[in-house]
Design an enzyme around this catalytic site. Structure first.
Site, mmCIF file in Angstrom:
data_model
loop_
_atom_site.group_PDB
_atom_site.id
_atom_site.type_symbol
_atom_site.label_atom_id
_atom_site.label_comp_id
_atom_site.label_asym_id
_atom_site.label_seq_id
_atom_site.Cartn_x
_atom_site.Cartn_y
_atom_site.Cartn_z
ATOM 1 N N GLU A 1 -1.245 -1.643 -6.226
ATOM 2 C CA GLU A 1 -1.379 -2.025 -7.626
ATOM 3 C C GLU A 1 -1.352 -0.787 -8.514
ATOM 4 O O GLU A 1 -1.970 0.236 -8.189
ATOM 5 C CB GLU A 1 -2.713 -2.763 -7.802
ATOM 6 C CG GLU A 1 -3.076 -3.107 -9.227
ATOM 7 C CD GLU A 1 -4.501 -3.626 -9.334
ATOM 8 O OE1 GLU A 1 -4.871 -4.089 -10.440
ATOM 9 O OE2 GLU A 1 -5.252 -3.573 -8.336
ATOM 10 N N PHE A 2 -0.640 -0.897 -9.621
ATOM 11 C CA PHE A 2 -0.656 0.200 -10.595
ATOM 12 C C PHE A 2 -1.746 -0.073 -11.623
ATOM 13 O O PHE A 2 -1.761 -1.124 -12.264
ATOM 14 C CB PHE A 2 0.699 0.330 -11.306
ATOM 15 C CG PHE A 2 0.750 1.490 -12.271
ATOM 16 C CD1 PHE A 2 1.127 2.741 -11.830
ATOM 17 C CD2 PHE A 2 0.393 1.324 -13.609
ATOM 18 C CE1 PHE A 2 1.152 3.822 -12.697
ATOM 19 C CE2 PHE A 2 0.413 2.391 -14.485
ATOM 20 C CZ PHE A 2 0.796 3.651 -14.029
ATOM 21 N N ILE A 3 -2.666 0.859 -11.765
ATOM 22 C CA ILE A 3 -3.733 0.739 -12.755
ATOM 23 C C ILE A 3 -3.501 1.765 -13.851
ATOM 24 O O ILE A 3 -3.378 2.963 -13.576
ATOM 25 C CB ILE A 3 -5.117 0.960 -12.116
ATOM 26 C CG1 ILE A 3 -5.407 -0.132 -11.073
ATOM 27 C CG2 ILE A 3 -6.212 0.970 -13.188
ATOM 28 C CD1 ILE A 3 -6.737 0.044 -10.345
ATOM 29 N N ASP B 1 -14.914 10.154 -0.176
ATOM 30 C CA ASP B 1 -14.275 11.370 -0.712
ATOM 31 C C ASP B 1 -14.401 11.348 -2.237
ATOM 32 O O ASP B 1 -13.428 11.472 -2.961
ATOM 33 C CB ASP B 1 -12.802 11.419 -0.287
ATOM 34 C CG ASP B 1 -12.145 12.765 -0.593
ATOM 35 O OD1 ASP B 1 -12.865 13.731 -0.914
ATOM 36 O OD2 ASP B 1 -10.902 12.849 -0.528
#
Length: 305
Positions: free
Chosen positions: A142-144, A247
């Site tokens: 998904e592109f956020i 991380d």
């Protein structure tokens, strides 16, 4: 730095690597529109020309797009390359690595999906991991769209506490698969005892890698002394295996256009919640973060950092 038919549940740590790999290879993007016969025919002709491009192939079939309008590089750090794919459906975020096989991205995808399943803090949903025909691998997710800041520290602390509270393991400390922190291997063998897990698979393993690479026996010996004397440091601590990002430094923290916190590029495993703060020195956590976290934290924190 910076992966849905059989859902990987964060509450089901018994999922095997084989099942996970199958899941990652088949997971479609949720349907957003009905495909017409004309579109289906168009896809078949397009796919004949795209057989050697698995990224475009997935986007134009399971990704439900009929047209890729363009791609542009958006960085990716020193390990991977990253691109935005704009389509007539939705944009996609794609990372590639020309040298490393799909195992690294499979571990990342499993971590992203485990965090996503907690329905707490926002993470990009992973869609597909695969190999590149020229060597290396890719991950589509998904592109956020990020906002202009890293977001509100209180919201980040509260949402992270929600995630830790939501996802616990009944198998002990570890993860479904070994993964990587950056490009460094991370061993996640299930272990019943936190101190044993942390001593062997975190501190001990890193000391071995450093010794092998740099031959610094002094650091290795000091690290071994610490491991032998580490158990009293956890006296009074509430130890419970919860899902960690693993991380969490400043480069892996952002916010979306609404200002809600977003975390990405994980090295997930189930561990003691306070291990999440190991990179606080380069994460920028302040008083607002810690106050919000411990107010809504996953257990009674009689032992504070």
């Amino acid at each position: 730095m910076a992966a849905n038919v059989a859902l990987l549940s964060a509450s089901s740590p018994s999922t095997s690597a084989a099942v996970a790999s199958s899941f990652l290879s088949r997971r479609p993007l949720p349907r957003c529109c009905a495909a017409s016969p004309r579109r289906a025919s168009s896809r078949l002709s397009i796919m004949a020309a795209l057989g050697d491009d698995p990224i475009k192939e997935w986007i134009l079939t399971e990704g439900k797009a009929t047209q890729i309008k363009g791609t542009r590089s958006i960085g990716g750090g020193c390990i991977n390359a990253a691109q935005r794919y704009d389509t007539d459906a939705v944009p996609f975020f794609v990372k590639t690595n020309s040298r490393i096989g799909p195992e690294m991205f499979e571990g990342e995808a499993l971590g992203l999906k485990a965090m996503y399943d907690t329905k707490s803090i926002r993470v990009p949903l992973p869609y597909k991991v695969g190999s590149l025909p020229t060597g290396g691998s890719f991950i589509i997710m998904e592109f956020i769209e990020f906002g202009r800041s890293r977001g509100d520290q209180s919201a980040l602390g509260r949402k992270l506490a929600e995630m830790h509270k939501s996802a616990k393991s009944d198998k002990g400390y570890g993860f479904h698969v070994d993964n990587t922190i950056g490009s460094t291997p991370q061993i996640n063998t299930w272990t019943a005892d936190w101190i044993e897990f942390y001593s062997k698979h975190r501190l001990g393993y890193q000391l071995e890698l450093a010794s092998r690479r740099y031959g610094d026996s002094a650091i290795y010996e000091k690290g071994q002394r610490l491991i032998k004397n580490i158990r009293p440091l956890f006296d009074g601590a509430v130890l419970e295996p919860c899902l960690l990002h693993g991380d969490l430094w400043s480069g892996n923290i952002s916010s979306d256009t609404k200002g809600d916190p977003v975390i990405l590029d994980p090295a997930c495993y189930y561990g003691h919640n306070e291990a999440e703060f190991g990179m606080s020195w380069c994460a920028g956590f302040g008083g607002d973060f810690y106050n919000a976290y411990f107010q809504g934290g996953p257990m009674d924190h009689s032992h504070k950092i």
